[in-house]
Write an enzyme that holds these catalytic residues in place. Sequence first.
Site, PDB file in Angstrom:
ATOM      1  N   LYS A  25       0.803  -1.157  -0.042  1.00  9.46           N
ATOM      2  CA  LYS A  25      -0.133  -0.130   0.016  1.00  9.46           C
ATOM      3  C   LYS A  25       0.868   1.213   0.125  1.00  9.46           C
ATOM      4  CE  LYS A  25      -1.061   0.033   4.773  1.00  9.46           C
ATOM      5  NZ  LYS A  25       0.207  -0.773   5.214  1.00  9.46           N
ATOM      6  N   ARG A 100      -6.047   2.632  11.674  1.00  8.47           N
ATOM      7  CA  ARG A 100      -5.867   1.369  11.558  1.00  8.47           C
ATOM      8  C   ARG A 100      -6.534   0.700  12.671  1.00  8.47           C
ATOM      9  NH1 ARG A 100      -0.073   1.642   9.809  1.00  8.47           N
ATOM     10  NH2 ARG A 100       1.167  -0.346  10.075  1.00  8.47           N
ATOM     11  N   ARG A 139      13.402  -7.506   2.525  1.00  7.88           N
ATOM     12  CA  ARG A 139      13.183  -6.079   2.165  1.00  7.88           C
ATOM     13  C   ARG A 139      14.620  -5.490   3.022  1.00  7.88           C
ATOM     14  NH1 ARG A 139       8.073  -2.522   2.991  1.00  7.88           N
ATOM     15  NH2 ARG A 139       8.653  -2.504   5.227  1.00  7.88           N
ATOM     16  N   ARG A 175      14.936  -2.755   8.286  1.00  4.65           N
ATOM     17  CA  ARG A 175      14.231  -2.392   9.347  1.00  4.65           C
ATOM     18  C   ARG A 175      14.209  -3.309  10.525  1.00  4.65           C
ATOM     19  NH1 ARG A 175       8.669   0.039   6.849  1.00  4.65           N
ATOM     20  NH2 ARG A 175       7.953  -0.587   8.628  1.00  4.65           N
ATOM     21  N   ARG A 186       3.317  -8.007  13.727  1.00  2.00           N
ATOM     22  CA  ARG A 186       2.502  -7.022  13.069  1.00  2.00           C
ATOM     23  C   ARG A 186       1.461  -7.517  12.306  1.00  2.00           C
ATOM     24  NH1 ARG A 186       7.263  -4.518   9.301  1.00  2.00           N
ATOM     25  NH2 ARG A 186       5.554  -2.805   8.863  1.00  2.00           N
TER      26      ARG A 186
HETATM   27  P1  AMP Z   1       3.977   1.083   8.774  1.00  2.00           P
HETATM   28  O1  AMP Z   1       5.531   1.662   7.986  1.00  2.00           O
HETATM   29  O2  AMP Z   1       2.678   1.580   8.220  1.00  2.00           O
HETATM   30  O3  AMP Z   1       3.964  -0.454   8.430  1.00  2.00           O
HETATM   31  O4  AMP Z   1       4.124   1.555  10.173  1.00  2.00           O
HETATM   32  C1  AMP Z   1       5.253   1.138  10.819  1.00  2.00           C
HETATM   33  C2  AMP Z   1       4.973   1.001  12.472  1.00  2.00           C
HETATM   34  O5  AMP Z   1       4.307   2.051  12.914  1.00  2.00           O
HETATM   35  C3  AMP Z   1       3.542  -0.015  12.740  1.00  2.00           C
HETATM   36  O6  AMP Z   1       4.092  -1.231  13.043  1.00  2.00           O
HETATM   37  C4  AMP Z   1       3.208   0.769  14.074  1.00  2.00           C
HETATM   38  O7  AMP Z   1       4.146   0.446  15.083  1.00  2.00           O
HETATM   39  C5  AMP Z   1       3.259   2.101  13.740  1.00  2.00           C
HETATM   40  N1  AMP Z   1       2.221   2.843  13.109  1.00  2.00           N
HETATM   41  C6  AMP Z   1       2.098   3.407  11.726  1.00  2.00           C
HETATM   42  N2  AMP Z   1       0.760   3.860  11.623  1.00  2.00           N
HETATM   43  C7  AMP Z   1      -0.018   3.731  12.755  1.00  2.00           C
HETATM   44  C8  AMP Z   1      -1.132   3.749  13.176  1.00  2.00           C
HETATM   45  N3  AMP Z   1      -2.242   4.346  12.468  1.00  2.00           N
HETATM   46  N4  AMP Z   1      -1.701   3.476  14.371  1.00  2.00           N
HETATM   47  C9  AMP Z   1      -0.739   2.901  15.369  1.00  2.00           C
HETATM   48  N5  AMP Z   1       0.272   2.525  14.897  1.00  2.00           N
HETATM   49  C10 AMP Z   1       1.027   3.312  13.622  1.00  2.00           C
END
Ligand code: AMP
Length: 235
Positions: A25, A100, A139, A175, A186
């Site tokens: 996404k 989320r 990745r 990462r 996750r």
């Molecule tokens: P992402 O890059 O979108 O996978 O986000 C990486 C991490 O950021 C996630 O595993 C969460 O720890 C945190 N995170 C990002 N967006 C949110 C959200 N909307 N609500 C809560 N945690 C978030």
Amino acid sequence: MSRLHLRRNGPVMRLILLGSPGSGKGTQAKLLSDRLGLVHFGTGDILREAMRKGLPAGKLAEPYVNQGKLVPDALVNEMVNSRFHSDDRPQCFVMDGYPRTLAQAESFDEVLHQYGLDLDAVLFVQVDDESIVRRLGGRWSCPRCKATYHKINCPPRSEGMCDNHPDKPTALIQRTDDREDTVRERLRHYHANTVDLIPYYRNKGLLREVNGDRDVEQVYDQIVQAVSGGANAKC
Ligand code: AMP
């Protein structure tokens, strides 16, 4: 480039992308932003940037992000709300990684309602969990230029090194939250929370399902097709 296009400067587009971590996404949000001029709002990127800069929000978020847990709703809602309450609030946007949880979706609805910003569609990019583990586990990215690679799908020319800095050899990094055990954690949190979001947006008539197990341009085409029917022609 995709065969399907929406006119840039065409209909106002306000989109949410839902999908598990690694569903692609983020890549699609970037394409939508580049090709349609939508503001790309990625909460994961914003949180990582805040962590990198040692900002208070970053310090609060860091333990959650590193363990693959969701950051508390209040912190993320505040981050999003402050942008939407500001004078440069985006009119056309693609949300990537927010909302989320149901509490986030309700908070976002409230702020959008306040400024008369209706959503056009919520795109649910679907990829099965085992493909996600394979995708994310491979990745790697460059700490210098942020270029991303994949062990199998898109390897660097020289193992473990970024292609873009022949003069300054730069080792690729993974990462911390892309390690397999963290990816599974996750995914567990993702499913536990999204389960509520799907019916929430379906009941509003906004949900469009997209098969994310295709190449990038094919996924983009599905998104464009899905939103072409439902976009509000507001400008
Ligand atoms: P992402 O890059 O979108 O996978 O986000 C990486 C991490 O950021 C996630 O595993 C969460 O720890 C945190 N995170 C990002 N967006 C949110 C959200 N909307 N609500 C809560 N945690 C978030």
